[in-house]
Enzyme design. Structure first.
Site, PDB file in Angstrom:
ATOM      1  N   ASP A 190      -4.877   6.463   2.489  1.00 20.37           N
ATOM      2  CA  ASP A 190      -5.288   5.106   2.154  1.00 20.37           C
ATOM      3  C   ASP A 190      -6.644   4.841   2.798  1.00 20.37           C
ATOM      4  O   ASP A 190      -6.935   5.338   3.891  1.00 20.37           O
ATOM      5  CB  ASP A 190      -4.235   4.115   2.670  1.00 20.37           C
ATOM      6  CG  ASP A 190      -4.417   2.713   2.111  1.00 20.37           C
ATOM      7  OD1 ASP A 190      -5.420   2.060   2.457  1.00 20.37           O
ATOM      8  OD2 ASP A 190      -3.557   2.268   1.335  1.00 20.37           O
ATOM      9  N   HIS A 245       0.823  -1.208   0.000  1.00 23.23           N
ATOM     10  CA  HIS A 245       0.000   0.000   0.000  1.00 23.23           C
ATOM     11  C   HIS A 245       0.858   1.260   0.000  1.00 23.23           C
ATOM     12  O   HIS A 245       0.638   2.167  -0.807  1.00 23.23           O
ATOM     13  CB  HIS A 245      -0.909   0.016   1.237  1.00 23.23           C
ATOM     14  CG  HIS A 245      -2.061  -0.936   1.170  1.00 23.23           C
ATOM     15  ND1 HIS A 245      -3.376  -0.536   1.321  1.00 23.23           N
ATOM     16  CD2 HIS A 245      -2.104  -2.271   0.973  1.00 23.23           C
ATOM     17  CE1 HIS A 245      -4.175  -1.583   1.221  1.00 23.23           C
ATOM     18  NE2 HIS A 245      -3.424  -2.654   1.024  1.00 23.23           N
ATOM     19  N   TRP A 250      -2.431  -6.580  -5.965  1.00 27.72           N
ATOM     20  CA  TRP A 250      -2.756  -5.614  -7.007  1.00 27.72           C
ATOM     21  C   TRP A 250      -1.513  -4.991  -7.629  1.00 27.72           C
ATOM     22  O   TRP A 250      -1.472  -4.742  -8.839  1.00 27.72           O
ATOM     23  CB  TRP A 250      -3.693  -4.535  -6.491  1.00 27.72           C
ATOM     24  CG  TRP A 250      -4.062  -3.538  -7.578  1.00 27.72           C
ATOM     25  CD1 TRP A 250      -3.937  -2.192  -7.542  1.00 27.72           C
ATOM     26  CD2 TRP A 250      -4.628  -3.853  -8.862  1.00 27.72           C
ATOM     27  NE1 TRP A 250      -4.373  -1.628  -8.725  1.00 27.72           N
ATOM     28  CE2 TRP A 250      -4.803  -2.638  -9.558  1.00 27.72           C
ATOM     29  CE3 TRP A 250      -4.992  -5.051  -9.507  1.00 27.72           C
ATOM     30  CZ2 TRP A 250      -5.319  -2.572 -10.850  1.00 27.72           C
ATOM     31  CZ3 TRP A 250      -5.506  -4.985 -10.798  1.00 27.72           C
ATOM     32  CH2 TRP A 250      -5.664  -3.765 -11.448  1.00 27.72           C
ATOM     33  N   ASN A 251      -0.475  -4.729  -6.846  1.00 25.71           N
ATOM     34  CA  ASN A 251       0.761  -4.196  -7.427  1.00 25.71           C
ATOM     35  C   ASN A 251       1.296  -5.130  -8.505  1.00 25.71           C
ATOM     36  O   ASN A 251       1.556  -4.714  -9.638  1.00 25.71           O
ATOM     37  CB  ASN A 251       1.829  -3.996  -6.339  1.00 25.71           C
ATOM     38  CG  ASN A 251       1.593  -2.773  -5.493  1.00 25.71           C
ATOM     39  OD1 ASN A 251       1.784  -1.649  -5.925  1.00 25.71           O
ATOM     40  ND2 ASN A 251       1.156  -3.000  -4.263  1.00 25.71           N
ATOM     41  N   SER A 252       1.462  -6.393  -8.152  1.00 21.63           N
ATOM     42  CA  SER A 252       2.003  -7.368  -9.100  1.00 21.63           C
ATOM     43  C   SER A 252       1.071  -7.561 -10.291  1.00 21.63           C
ATOM     44  O   SER A 252       1.520  -7.696 -11.436  1.00 21.63           O
ATOM     45  CB  SER A 252       2.240  -8.714  -8.401  1.00 21.63           C
ATOM     46  OG  SER A 252       3.281  -8.607  -7.455  1.00 21.63           O
TER      47      SER A 252
END
Length: 469
Positions: free
Chosen positions: A126, A27, A365-367
């Site tokens: 966030d 995050h 989600w990043n990957s």
């Protein structure tokens, strides 16, 4: 209204942006990327968090990120009492929840101080730190915006489940989808611990005063779901989808993950054939069921598949015992075919390398977003939280991946033979070649989104114009 020029900045501004991240790296890194992007518009940006977690995100940041203009506020938040290395899986996020609870007081003090130095204070936080910024409404010249660290598609799925819908009808406007059949939404049973569910519920009560939402997404891939989400929630909330955030660093400075010269992974990839290598990484934390047994099966499955690979092997075990988890002699037997990496690896550069042809991923989600933007198909192995939704997005919506472990089997151990078969399906079959072709075509479109005039760049310009109005 200020005139936006993202290359030259917007000139003199009376707006200060304060970023309040959730301290989990997946995050906080996104919000660090957003901080750098906003500061490129000549807007002062203050990044506020615990000293420990701020130092972590800076240390792990891509070398392409120029955060020299970011004002870091490293709050001396007391550490979580329990030894983090001995926290059981179901309590894994408790130290992060503890940090958020401690943020409220130093954050409001910072906001009051900054509010005297600018006409407007823009707080971007966030969604998981909403409670820490609850006092924004008490400051006359401040307003807050929620940053969503997961895709609109995943939130759309969660909202649909809460409304009693177990199946998702893909909107026909989504031209990237070639299926008319509704798809089953993964169950959230066993997805969140009681502590995590309670923490999320606590944060939601402080989101109502937000002036809008920011997503690290791209309307080219999930814009339809974002629009439908706004309709379902009926709150007329302003939304901006400004990602992929990692792409801004790439287009302006190169990827630059390697710290000292060219990384050993990249040197090895340079010697391999195009699209021949499977990259394997489960993110910064591994907490899969039957951990040691499953890792042994994965290792054996990779060996059986005879596929070239780079495996970023992180374990909950002590470093000296990591070798004991893998089958005896595994690394010697796969030498020349596979590489096991036990430290940090330059993921962006690996995914961008022409020799990388697949990504075995937990689907964080990043990957997931990185695999999409670099045009690499995914072998999906979701483990928790939003990952089952991301896996569904990749395999059933975008059609750029295959399942290696379906969420319905989350409590089962995947055998080495099943793993070998799935890897060969992705890396050595006609179906895999078609997935790669589709992934590359989609990746090219998504990469263009952050260029001048691209859909995400225009969204970002719109947000900057809004907050400097």
């Amino acid at each position: 209204m200020a005139t936006v020029d993202h290359n030259r900045g917007i000139g003199k501004t009376s707006v200060i942006v304060v970023i309040v991240p959730f301290p989990l790296h997946s995050h906080s890194n996104q919000l660090l990327q957003l901080s750098v992007l906003i500061s490129s518009y000549n807007i002062p940006v203050h990044y506020a968090g615990s000293a420990f977690h701020n130092s972590q995100v800076r240390a792990r940041a891509s070398n392409a990120l120029n955060f020299s203009e970011i004002h870091f506020h490293d709050f001396p938040i007391p550490p979580f009492i329990q030894d983090p290395t001995k926290i059981p899986t179901e309590k894994l996020f408790l130290p992060y929840f503890h940090a958020v609870k401690q943020l409220r007081e130093p954050v409001v003090d910072l906001l009051h101080d900054l509010s005297t130095k600018a006409e407007g204070i823009i707080v971007i936080h966030d969604s998981m730190t909403s409670s820490a910024v609850r006092d924004v409404s008490s400051i006359k010249n401040a307003e807050s915006y929620i940053f969503r660290a997961i895709t609109a598609f995943s939130i759309f799925c969660f909202v649909s489940l809460n409304l009693g819908n177990k199946f998702l009808q893909i909107p026909k406007e989504a031209e990237i989808v070639n299926s008319d059949n509704p798809i089953e939404i993964p169950s959230t049973e066993g997805d969140f611990s009681v502590e995590t569910a309670n923490f999320i519920a606590h944060q939601k009560q402080f989101m109502k005063s937000s002036a809008g939402d920011l997503y690290n997404g791209c309307r080219l891939i999930d814009g339809v779901f974002l629009d439908h989400l706004v309709k379902i929630q009926k709150n007329n909330q302003k939304v901006w989808s400004v990602g992929p955030l990692h792409q801004y660093a790439k287009t302006e400075n190169g990827i630059g993950n390697s710290i000292n010269g060219r990384d050993k992974c990249l040197e090895w990839l340079d010697k391999q054939e195009p699209d021949s290598v499977l990259y394997i990484s489960f993110g910064t934390t591994i907490y899969m069921a039957d951990h040691d047994r499953q890792l042994k099966e994965l290792a054996t499955g990779l060996e059986l598949s005879e596929t070239k690979f780079i495996w970023v092997f992180r374990s909950d075990a002590d470093y000296d015992k990591k070798e004991e988890i893998l089958p005896q002699g595994f690394e010697e037997r796969v030498k020349g075919v596979g590489m096991v990496v036990r430290d940090w690896a330059p993921q962006l550069e690996i995914l961008d390398h022409p020799s990388t042809g697949g990504f075995l991923s937990h689907c964080g989600w990043n990957s997931t977003l990185e695999s999409i933007s670099y045009g690499v198909p995914v072998a999906a192995w979701p483990i928790a939280v939003d990952q089952p939704m991301n896996a569904l997005f990749i395999t059933e919506v975008l059609k750029t991946g295959v399942n290696i472990k379906e969420w319905a089997r989350r409590d089962q151990v995947v055998s080495s033979s099943e793993i070998s078969k799935a890897v060969r399906r992705l890396m050595g079959s006609e179906e895999g070649d078609k997935l790669r072709k589709r992934a590359k075509e989609l990746g090219a479109k998504v990469r263009s989104a952050t260029d001048d005039g691209g859909v995400s760049r225009l969204e970002c310009d719109s947000f900057i114009a809004h907050i400097t109005r």
